[in-house]
Design an enzyme around this catalytic site. Sequence first.
Site, PDB file in Angstrom:
ATOM      1  N   GLN A  19      -9.401  -3.835   8.254  1.00 49.67           N
ATOM      2  CA  GLN A  19      -8.463  -3.465   9.309  1.00 49.67           C
ATOM      3  C   GLN A  19      -8.937  -2.249  10.097  1.00 49.67           C
ATOM      4  O   GLN A  19      -8.136  -1.550  10.714  1.00 49.67           O
ATOM      5  CB  GLN A  19      -7.080  -3.188   8.721  1.00 49.67           C
ATOM      6  CG  GLN A  19      -6.419  -4.444   8.178  1.00 49.67           C
ATOM      7  CD  GLN A  19      -4.975  -4.190   7.784  1.00 49.67           C
ATOM      8  OE1 GLN A  19      -4.122  -3.929   8.623  1.00 49.67           O
ATOM      9  NE2 GLN A  19      -4.696  -4.260   6.496  1.00 49.67           N
ATOM     10  N   LYS A  42       0.803  -1.204   0.000  1.00 49.48           N
ATOM     11  CA  LYS A  42       0.000   0.000   0.000  1.00 49.48           C
ATOM     12  C   LYS A  42       0.845   1.266   0.000  1.00 49.48           C
ATOM     13  O   LYS A  42       0.629   2.177  -0.817  1.00 49.48           O
ATOM     14  CB  LYS A  42      -0.900  -0.039   1.248  1.00 49.48           C
ATOM     15  CG  LYS A  42      -1.582   1.232   1.566  1.00 49.48           C
ATOM     16  CD  LYS A  42      -2.125   1.179   2.971  1.00 49.48           C
ATOM     17  CE  LYS A  42      -1.011   1.472   3.971  1.00 49.48           C
ATOM     18  NZ  LYS A  42      -1.522   1.789   5.312  1.00 49.48           N
ATOM     19  N   THR A  43       1.796   1.295   0.902  1.00 44.71           N
ATOM     20  CA  THR A  43       2.621   2.500   1.001  1.00 44.71           C
ATOM     21  C   THR A  43       3.419   2.721  -0.273  1.00 44.71           C
ATOM     22  O   THR A  43       3.586   3.848  -0.740  1.00 44.71           O
ATOM     23  CB  THR A  43       3.560   2.405   2.213  1.00 44.71           C
ATOM     24  OG1 THR A  43       2.803   2.015   3.347  1.00 44.71           O
ATOM     25  CG2 THR A  43       4.223   3.740   2.497  1.00 44.71           C
ATOM     26  N   ARG A  62      -0.169 -10.106  10.674  1.00 46.30           N
ATOM     27  CA  ARG A  62       1.137  -9.534  11.012  1.00 46.30           C
ATOM     28  C   ARG A  62       2.242 -10.559  10.772  1.00 46.30           C
ATOM     29  O   ARG A  62       3.413 -10.226  10.715  1.00 46.30           O
ATOM     30  CB  ARG A  62       1.228  -9.098  12.488  1.00 46.30           C
ATOM     31  CG  ARG A  62       0.303  -7.985  12.931  1.00 46.30           C
ATOM     32  CD  ARG A  62       0.322  -6.813  12.030  1.00 46.30           C
ATOM     33  NE  ARG A  62      -0.779  -6.893  11.078  1.00 46.30           N
ATOM     34  CZ  ARG A  62      -0.867  -6.144   9.999  1.00 46.30           C
ATOM     35  NH1 ARG A  62       0.059  -5.264   9.735  1.00 46.30           N
ATOM     36  NH2 ARG A  62      -1.871  -6.279   9.160  1.00 46.30           N
TER      37      ARG A  62
END
Length: 809
Positions: free
Chosen positions: A274, A56-57, A653
């Site tokens: 999320q 995403k980033t 995670r």
Amino acid sequence: MSSFDEMDAFEGASLSARAMAARPSPYLDSLNPAQREAVERLDGPVLMLAGAGTGKTKALTARIVHLLNTGRARPNEILAVTFTNKAAREMKTRVGQMLGETVEGMPWLGTFHAICVKLLRRHAELVELKSNFTILDTDDQLRLLKQLVAAEGIDDKRWPARMLSGIIDDWKNRALTPEKVPAADAGAYNHKGPKLYAAYQARLRELNAVDFGDLLLHMVTIFQTHGDVLEQYQRWFRYILVDEYQDTNVAQYLWLRLLAAGHRNICCVGDDDQSIYGWRGAEVGNILRFEKDFPGAHVVRLEQNYRSTPHILAAASGVIKGNQGRLGKELWTEAEDGQKVRLIGHWDGDEEARWVGEEIEALQRGTRGQDPVSLDAMAILVRASHQMRAFEDRFLTIGLPYRVIGGPRFYERMEIRDAMAYFRLVVSPDDDLAFERIVNTPKRGLGDKAQQTIQVAARANGVSLLDGARIAVDKGLIKGKGGAALRELAEGLARWSGKLRGPLRESGVDADRVIDDEDRAVRMEHGPAEITHMELAEIILDESGYTAMWQNDKTPEAPGRLENLKELVKALEGFENLQGFLEHVSLIMDNSTEDAGEKVSIMTLHAAKGLEFPAVFLPGWEDGLFPSQRSMDESGVKGLEEERRLAYVGITRAEELCTISFAANRRVFGQWQSSLPSRFIDELPEDHVEVLTPPGLYGGGYGAAGLGGASSGLEARAAEANVYNSPGWRRLQARAAERPVSQPKESRTTVIDLEAVSAYTVGERVFHQKFGYGAVVGIEGDKLEIDFEKAGVKKVVARFIMAADDVPF
DNA sequence: GACCTGGGAATTTTT
DNA sequence: TTCCCAGGTC
């Protein structure tokens, strides 16, 4: 894929058209098709649905670079908002890396709050503030509210100010000014909520101060009531990007909508699965509604996961499937299968901690049939912070290095706040809240009475508390030691202020000059610079006696606090002056202590969002704890769904190894409580889970753990076979199916069981899961005093004891 | 102002 | 059970 051609055309155009030719764009080549689409679809509303670990980033930063490279916008015409400073920083760095140069002038890349401060400083007068308003931290806020609550004659016991603070925050999150508080909320805080909210806002205005919520609320108000101002920004911000859109609250949503109404080039990135901050005002609805809010929106799904193994992804998606009304995403990966998600039940919380500790050590040594894993690569993620303690205790005893993420933050520590209050007062002598904080810190013999005298003097003369204090001293209203000390303090503050160099804030802010590469609302006016601001800070702390206060303190924390103060002064280095530092710090509450050395991380699931670890432990998966009973009681299905998203966040995670565990018994507030495995465990897809057999006497997964009184034969079998096929598992499934959505607490909690005690007599030989064999030497309430052969005399709850004769092996 | 004691609460937390 | 805070006492 047609977007390839488009892209080529783009590239070609930009190559021939501009000096961009000199700037290669490897950032596009490294993207997958979905990311690429998200980057290249520049115009109109775009929703980038980015699952966990899908880059995403990377896509977000590439998009910014693309906007710049294609000449669509200048750096200062892009509004890019994040929630945390960390995210903002990361984005800035990565954009810089992609551009291959430092990004100068992305003045509008920052957190919602940082950007709003910038805007509000320019337009403060529109909400009756001066542009040099101070930003209160939660401490100040609470102190202020307490005063108001006391003035109203409300019983602080029944109606704590903290509660009011929560209510007001909630209203602000919903963009409700006092006039807009709905009738339905009139009863809040003993029917005084709305009134006190109005009083609080009025007081803030008097103090020329705002709290965090106000930063957004005021800007929304300004945008809604001053079309000209809004229009100006609508025109200016050609492209808007929003990170973590699922976490936006109503105020942030309105703010964005207003700003985006101009060019309509808004790109929101987020993941509805999320969304875990509903309790803090976040509205999942914002992201779910995106296509309705922004007609013609283009939705891009990033579903290729680069983080976890297929088993882990499958487990996560199995769980999240239980939620209704999702936008829907299916994560996939090219990674190797790897290990299944491991599931293990334990007798109690201590055993769980012990097992996790051993497991971590084994992974570290590489004795689990894998390469050794660094402690840094492992994390324990818990639902509630009190769960951390069992692990900390255990790790301390076995000497396993660990770090707890998300403890009290550096800038929230008492000594830091005190020091900051001194700085604030030196910079703005009329900061009454800062004055109140430090007037008697260190002790100056200025108790309640003296402080009241100061208040009266200040009010009577219509001046700040500091000036009030000066008047009180001059008039001899405060005598003796206190008076002398107060005089000294006042003189000190005047002296330190005199040594202050750096910007004096311009009064009056012109709205025309508003948007520039660098925001220069603050003009530098350097006076004669005899000393640096760091030296000044040290002088302030020394001469005020604050440093000495901690030096003379013999409590064990004192050295650490002095250390923190040094740290604080060091942090000043990066700033031009005290003023700049204060502005920065009021918005940034970073945990700056980065400690070295390999350590296992322990943190809450919330704190883990956005992080990843090769090996993740998820303990405490018991109904009532996770999902949290309170969450379900307070918010019903909505609460349960948020808990489920939390489970999803937790599992995702993990990169390679994910271990979920639960305990049958746990000490909660001093009481033993037994509970069933979390309903989320039932939702884990069988094929992707490996059930481990816990070590220890009982040796059998669920029977021992979940079902309390299960027969021993069952456990023996469970030790060998896959528990999923065992009767115990089936029975558990059946039971889970019967279980209503929300159960009253009592039914899941075993209350003290006096009957169990009466089953034993003094002298009887008994057996305990943990301590082994022993003899009953006394009976006390529901506890038995037992002299264990190995462990010595202990008091144990009768429920955990069985007659030696009944022991099945 | 320092110390003690009793009551009450004990998810999640950024800015 | 334990921790924290408020209020009281010396």
